[in-house]
Design a protein around this motif. Structure first.
Motif, mmCIF file in Angstrom:
data_model
loop_
_atom_site.group_PDB
_atom_site.id
_atom_site.type_symbol
_atom_site.label_atom_id
_atom_site.label_comp_id
_atom_site.label_asym_id
_atom_site.label_seq_id
_atom_site.Cartn_x
_atom_site.Cartn_y
_atom_site.Cartn_z
ATOM 1 N N VAL A 505 12.585 67.165 18.349
ATOM 2 C CA VAL A 505 12.152 67.619 16.560
ATOM 3 C C VAL A 505 13.144 66.626 15.563
ATOM 4 C CG1 VAL A 505 13.400 69.081 15.287
ATOM 5 C CG2 VAL A 505 12.552 69.891 17.763
ATOM 6 N N ALA A 506 14.136 66.403 16.298
ATOM 7 C CA ALA A 506 14.925 65.252 15.450
ATOM 8 C C ALA A 506 13.803 63.899 15.122
ATOM 9 C CB ALA A 506 15.928 64.155 15.943
ATOM 10 N N LYS A 507 13.199 63.732 16.470
ATOM 11 C CA LYS A 507 12.491 62.347 16.483
ATOM 12 C C LYS A 507 11.061 63.170 14.680
ATOM 13 C CE LYS A 507 13.853 59.935 20.114
ATOM 14 N NZ LYS A 507 13.125 59.851 21.389
ATOM 15 N N THR A 508 10.800 63.739 14.614
ATOM 16 C CA THR A 508 10.074 64.106 13.703
ATOM 17 C C THR A 508 10.116 64.494 12.607
ATOM 18 O OG1 THR A 508 10.022 66.534 13.952
ATOM 19 C CG2 THR A 508 8.620 65.466 15.820
ATOM 20 N N GLN A 509 11.240 63.992 12.498
ATOM 21 C CA GLN A 509 11.599 65.063 11.032
ATOM 22 C C GLN A 509 11.419 62.913 9.977
ATOM 23 O OE1 GLN A 509 15.801 65.304 10.932
ATOM 24 N NE2 GLN A 509 16.026 67.104 11.716
ATOM 25 N N PRO A 510 10.228 62.810 8.942
ATOM 26 C CA PRO A 510 10.297 61.771 8.766
ATOM 27 C C PRO A 510 11.919 60.786 7.362
ATOM 28 C CG PRO A 510 10.013 63.708 7.236
ATOM 29 C CD PRO A 510 10.513 64.315 8.214
ATOM 30 N N SER A 511 11.471 60.070 7.605
ATOM 31 C CA SER A 511 12.763 59.175 6.768
ATOM 32 C C SER A 511 12.362 58.066 5.782
ATOM 33 C CB SER A 511 13.658 58.491 7.899
ATOM 34 O OG SER A 511 11.931 57.142 9.256
ATOM 35 N N GLU A 512 13.168 57.942 5.396
ATOM 36 C CA GLU A 512 13.088 57.062 4.257
ATOM 37 C C GLU A 512 12.861 55.365 4.352
ATOM 38 O OE1 GLU A 512 15.480 56.893 1.662
ATOM 39 O OE2 GLU A 512 15.749 59.629 0.755
ATOM 40 N N PRO A 513 11.363 54.673 3.701
ATOM 41 C CA PRO A 513 11.070 53.527 4.579
ATOM 42 C C PRO A 513 12.294 52.121 4.213
ATOM 43 C CG PRO A 513 9.796 53.944 2.653
ATOM 44 C CD PRO A 513 10.706 55.588 3.255
ATOM 45 N N ILE A 514 12.501 51.694 5.013
ATOM 46 C CA ILE A 514 13.356 51.011 4.142
ATOM 47 C C ILE A 514 13.360 49.365 3.806
ATOM 48 C CG2 ILE A 514 15.563 48.972 5.217
ATOM 49 C CD1 ILE A 514 15.578 50.476 7.422
ATOM 50 N N ILE A 515 13.724 49.342 2.327
ATOM 51 C CA ILE A 515 13.754 48.604 2.080
ATOM 52 C C ILE A 515 14.488 46.743 1.756
ATOM 53 C CG2 ILE A 515 13.230 47.169 -0.504
ATOM 54 C CD1 ILE A 515 12.133 50.666 -1.386
ATOM 55 N N GLY A 516 14.782 46.229 2.918
ATOM 56 C CA GLY A 516 15.486 45.397 3.152
ATOM 57 C C GLY A 516 15.079 43.996 3.673
ATOM 58 N N LEU A 517 16.349 42.992 3.375
ATOM 59 C CA LEU A 517 16.370 42.454 4.101
ATOM 60 C C LEU A 517 16.641 41.802 5.178
ATOM 61 C CD1 LEU A 517 17.074 39.345 1.145
ATOM 62 C CD2 LEU A 517 14.501 40.042 2.390
ATOM 63 N N PHE A 518 16.101 41.279 6.954
ATOM 64 C CA PHE A 518 16.968 41.492 7.639
ATOM 65 C C PHE A 518 17.414 39.851 7.766
ATOM 66 C CE2 PHE A 518 16.326 40.176 12.417
ATOM 67 C CZ PHE A 518 16.702 41.724 13.030
ATOM 68 N N VAL A 519 18.438 40.212 8.545
ATOM 69 C CA VAL A 519 18.976 38.720 8.485
ATOM 70 C C VAL A 519 19.553 38.947 9.925
ATOM 71 C CG1 VAL A 519 21.196 37.162 7.974
ATOM 72 C CG2 VAL A 519 20.424 39.363 6.527
ATOM 73 N N MET A 520 19.258 37.300 10.249
ATOM 74 C CA MET A 520 19.546 37.125 12.126
ATOM 75 C C MET A 520 20.811 36.165 12.180
ATOM 76 S SD MET A 520 15.303 36.554 12.724
ATOM 77 C CE MET A 520 15.639 35.602 13.615
ATOM 78 N N ASN A 521 21.360 36.513 13.119
ATOM 79 C CA ASN A 521 22.264 35.560 13.952
ATOM 80 C C ASN A 521 23.796 35.443 12.840
ATOM 81 O OD1 ASN A 521 21.173 34.587 15.946
ATOM 82 N ND2 ASN A 521 20.025 32.871 14.683
ATOM 83 N N VAL A 522 23.858 36.452 12.201
ATOM 84 C CA VAL A 522 25.227 36.778 11.420
ATOM 85 C C VAL A 522 26.191 37.685 12.210
ATOM 86 C CG1 VAL A 522 24.145 36.185 9.361
ATOM 87 C CG2 VAL A 522 24.387 38.511 9.776
ATOM 88 N N THR A 523 27.260 37.764 11.634
ATOM 89 C CA THR A 523 27.951 39.234 12.438
ATOM 90 C C THR A 523 28.989 39.811 11.774
ATOM 91 O OG1 THR A 523 29.977 36.566 12.904
ATOM 92 C CG2 THR A 523 28.711 37.048 14.751
ATOM 93 N N SER A 524 29.257 39.133 10.553
ATOM 94 C CA SER A 524 29.885 40.178 9.836
ATOM 95 C C SER A 524 29.195 40.489 8.486
ATOM 96 C CB SER A 524 31.132 39.363 9.183
ATOM 97 O OG SER A 524 30.798 38.041 8.052
ATOM 98 N N ASP A 525 29.511 41.346 7.720
ATOM 99 C CA ASP A 525 29.228 42.321 6.086
ATOM 100 C C ASP A 525 29.095 40.758 5.043
ATOM 101 O OD1 ASP A 525 28.127 43.809 7.420
ATOM 102 O OD2 ASP A 525 29.595 45.476 6.703
ATOM 103 N N ASP A 526 30.205 39.470 5.217
ATOM 104 C CA ASP A 526 30.152 38.612 4.156
ATOM 105 C C ASP A 526 29.508 37.695 4.450
ATOM 106 O OD1 ASP A 526 32.974 40.292 3.340
ATOM 107 O OD2 ASP A 526 34.438 39.008 4.673
ATOM 108 N N ALA A 527 29.819 36.851 5.874
ATOM 109 C CA ALA A 527 28.387 36.338 5.947
ATOM 110 C C ALA A 527 27.039 36.593 5.896
ATOM 111 C CB ALA A 527 28.699 35.859 7.745
ATOM 112 N N VAL A 528 26.546 37.886 6.164
ATOM 113 C CA VAL A 528 25.775 38.616 4.671
ATOM 114 C C VAL A 528 25.361 38.053 3.268
ATOM 115 C CG1 VAL A 528 24.089 40.063 3.941
ATOM 116 C CG2 VAL A 528 25.180 39.615 6.352
ATOM 117 N N ARG A 529 26.604 38.570 2.925
ATOM 118 C CA ARG A 529 27.032 38.171 1.524
ATOM 119 C C ARG A 529 26.571 36.686 1.186
ATOM 120 N NH1 ARG A 529 27.389 43.018 -1.074
ATOM 121 N NH2 ARG A 529 28.294 45.207 0.308
#
Length: 678
Positions: A505-529
């Motif tokens: 039931v939970a999986k049938t609930q629609p979700s908003e599409p993600i508008i984002g950038l995928f950042v690989m090989n980082v371990t912290s939010d600060d490293a992303v920023r």
């Protein structure tokens, strides 16, 4: 300088092979005696084997504590650089060394990779620490346990010459080379350490480079010469003791260099320990285990012999006159050429170990000696940052432990994030037969009170909630009801917990599409920023963890996301080098599951007919999402002369090169980041 000039520089420095008691030793060096460097230790002893610390010498103390090691064997790229080495290193080599150095900060590495003026003009020497060796030379840092090392492909030949002459000395550091072996009597075993450093490059076997003694190298790189191989044979023969166990330590891998493989046989080695391939796992093998036939093994040696002979035929007209007046060098050259002469010239027949040849035309002559083919074990190590090997010596037995950080597969089976990685409602009809199977399971036993309403509430399909045993039994293809039950079990979904699988039931609930950038090989939010400009940091709505070492930065609109991506430097958006650990930014594109098979979990898509490809779309074989920090581009530096392609195809520290690696094999720039159910 011609080959003749470079060979002539060797005169007067070779301690082995000399006649009449003359050693030709440089000032301060002592002659090698059979028991020179003898260390005796009783009880169980652990010997840690590591590779490529790249100047981070303090890590040796840390690794020794982690592995509870009494001794360390290191296989090259140790970091033999001092305060003057930066002036001598070539620009191309400097970029390579800096890119993989654990001592240089990431911002500096990024700036070095950017186009511009030469690195030495753009940065101060303090920004480019090549090694911690100067701190060990002045005594401010010390090695906690004895370290036995050969030199690698990226070292300063001047520093090695100062160690050999005695001008440089570090407590507990022992350099194993063609002129010096070590004997460790530990755990009831006599371990004889024989070593040969540098890259193996066929066209440089007769070139001494900038070396003033027997050591060959120049401009921050080092390689081995044929006379060094001959000297190593002479050293091994003079200290030979049948009661010893011989370990051959090299930087290049004997598995890939036929001439090194034959040299290990000549040295009567029981083990070889090498590096130079830069895998994320160490490997342990013997030639019998990786060659289907002895002829296949002969073929590898024959190819190496042919490559050597091409070079030898070109230069022997210069080499032979150059050493005609030096008996010691003639003896060493003879030793080395004898190694090559014993190698087979063809893959068919012949004895690769120089013994009698068997066959239809040689009845009674003898059988091929396969003892080394089956009994000499080789260990190729991962880089020190990724793994190690421990030899545990006790009561005359040598056991092994191998540890590796390994590849990162978290992106395949990582837990899905509620509201983001759910399967789309369009994919649900393909699951209905299995949800229906869940309804029919209670027919095996009398229904219990809460069973009917539970199943009814969980079923997304408009099926009767009352069990219908007759209908279920007569369904085509459902005679084996136990098999149906296995398939319909919620736990059959890979990469998810039972709770997730049991909540359609939970999986049938629609979700908003993600508008984002995928950042690989980082371990912290600060490293992303830190990857974004200051004005773009404010546009990030939130940063979400996605897998073990990846993040997704959310933006308000597609236009805003694309503008931020366009403003990033190219080295962040695509892999231009071999470092698979550097951050990489891509547009986030969650994969859609269009078939039943795609909904079964996070083990990757293998193109199997099982599970079905209901869409009829052709699928590739093995497909990874590309979020692994290894990707395949790091698999192994190929031969020394080819462009480095792993880290012909591997991270090619080409075997025919004088330095490590110019190119890489990055993941495709359009690779879609893998989500948890890919």
């Amino acid at each position: 300088m011609s080959t003749l000039g470079k060979i002539s520089k060797l005169t007067g420095y070779l301690p082995n092979g000399a006649a009449g008691g003359h050693t030709g030793l440089p000032p301060g060096a002592a002659p090698l005696l059979p028991n020179n460097g003898r260390i005796i230790q009783t009880g169980g002893v652990r010997v840690l084997c590591v590779a490529d610390v790249r100047g981070n010498l303090r890590s040796l103390n840390e690794l020794a504590k982690q592995a509870r090691a009494d001794h360390i064997i290191h296989t090259g790229d140790f970091g033999f650089y001092d305060g003057t080495s930066l002036d001598r290193i070539a620009e191309k080599t400097l970029k390579h060394v800096a890119q993989y150095s654990p001592l240089i900060s990431e911002p500096v590495k990024k700036a070095i990779g950017a186009p511009g003026a030469p690195v030495k003009q753009r940065f101060n020497a303090s920004d480019l620490p090549l090694s911690e060796l100067p701190q060990f030379l002045d005594g401010s840092l010390k090695l906690d346990v004895p370290v036995y090392t050969v030199w690698g492909a990226c070292e300063d030949v001047r520093v090695l010459e100062k160690f050999r002459s005695g001008e440089y000395k570090v407590t507990n550091l022992h350099i194993i080379d063609e002129a010096r072996s070590m004997l460790l009597e530990i755990g009831g075993v006599k371990l004889r350490l024989l070593g040969l450093g540098g890259a193996v490059v066929m066209h440089k076997l007769f070139d001494n480079g900038e070396g003033r003694t027997t050591i060959a190298g120049g401009q921050g790189t080092m390689w081995t010469t044929l006379l060094q191989m001959g000297e190593l044979v002479d050293t091994a023969n003079r200290v030979y003791d049948p009661t010893e166990t011989r370990i051959f330590i090299t930087h290049a891998s004997p598995a890939r260099e036929g001439i090194l493989n034959q040299l290990s046989v000549t040295l009567k080695a029981d083990f070889s320990i090498s590096a130079g391939l830069h895998f994320r796992y160490g490997s342990s093998y013997n030639e019998f285990s990786v060659n289907p036939t002895l002829d296949h093994y002969r073929g590898k040696l024959a190819a190496s012999k042919a490559s050597f002979n091409d070079v030898w035929e070109t230069v022997k007209g210069e080499v032979q006159p150059a050493i005609s007046q030096n008996e010691a060098q003639q003896n060493l050259l003879h030793n080395a050429l004898d190694i090559v002469d014993k190698m087979p010239s063809t893959a068919l027949g012949g004895n690769p170990f120089g013994g009698p040849v068997g066959g239809a035309n040689a009845a009674g002559v003898g059988q091929v000696d396969e003892s080394a083919f089956k009994n000499m074990w080789n260990f190729n190590l991962a880089d020190a940052a990724f793994g190690w090997l421990v030899l545990e010596v006790q009561d005359g037995r040598i056991g092994t432990e191998m540890r590796a950080q390994g590849f990162n597969f978290a992106h395949r089976g990582a837990k899905q994030h509620p509201g983001h990685a759910q399967r789309s409602p369009a994919a649900q009809p393909a699951q209905q037969p299995f949800n229906q199977g869940q309804q029919q399971r209670p027919t095996q036993q009398p229904p219990r009170g809460p069973a009917v309403p539970e199943v009814k509430s969980e079923s997304p399909a408009p099926k009767p909630a009352t069990p219908q045993p007759q209908t279920n039994v007569n369904l085509p293809g459902t005679a084996d009801k136990k098999e149906n039950e296995k398939i319909s079990t919620p736990a059959a979904t890979n990469g998810t917990s039972n709770g997730e699988a049991a909540s359609p039931v939970a999986k049938t609930q629609p979700s908003e599409p993600i508008i984002g950038l995928f950042v690989m090989n980082v371990t912290s939010d600060d490293a992303v920023r830190d990857l974004f400009k200051d004005e773009d940091k404010e546009k990030i709505l939130k940063i979400e963890k996605w897998g073990q070492s990846n993040k997704v930065a959310h933006f308000k609109s597609i236009e805003e996301r694309d503008a931020v991506l366009a403003s990033l430097p190219e080295d962040v958006k695509s892999r231009t080098g071999e470092d698979r650990s550097r951050p990489l930014v891509k547009i986030f594109q969650p994969r859609e599951n269009k078939s039943f098979g795609g909904n079964r979990g996070g083990a990757g898509n293998w193109g199997s007919s099982r599970g079905g490809n209901s869409s009829g779309t052709p699928q590739g074989g093995y497909r990874s999402g590309g979020a692994s920090d290894s990707e395949g581009g790091r698999g192994g530096r190929g031969g020394r002369g080819a462009p480095r392609g792993t880290r012909g195809g591997e991270r090619g520290r080409g075997r025919g090169r004088g330095f490590k690696g110019e190119s890489s094999s990055p993941a495709p720039s359009n690779a879609t980041p893998a989500t948890g159910d890919s």
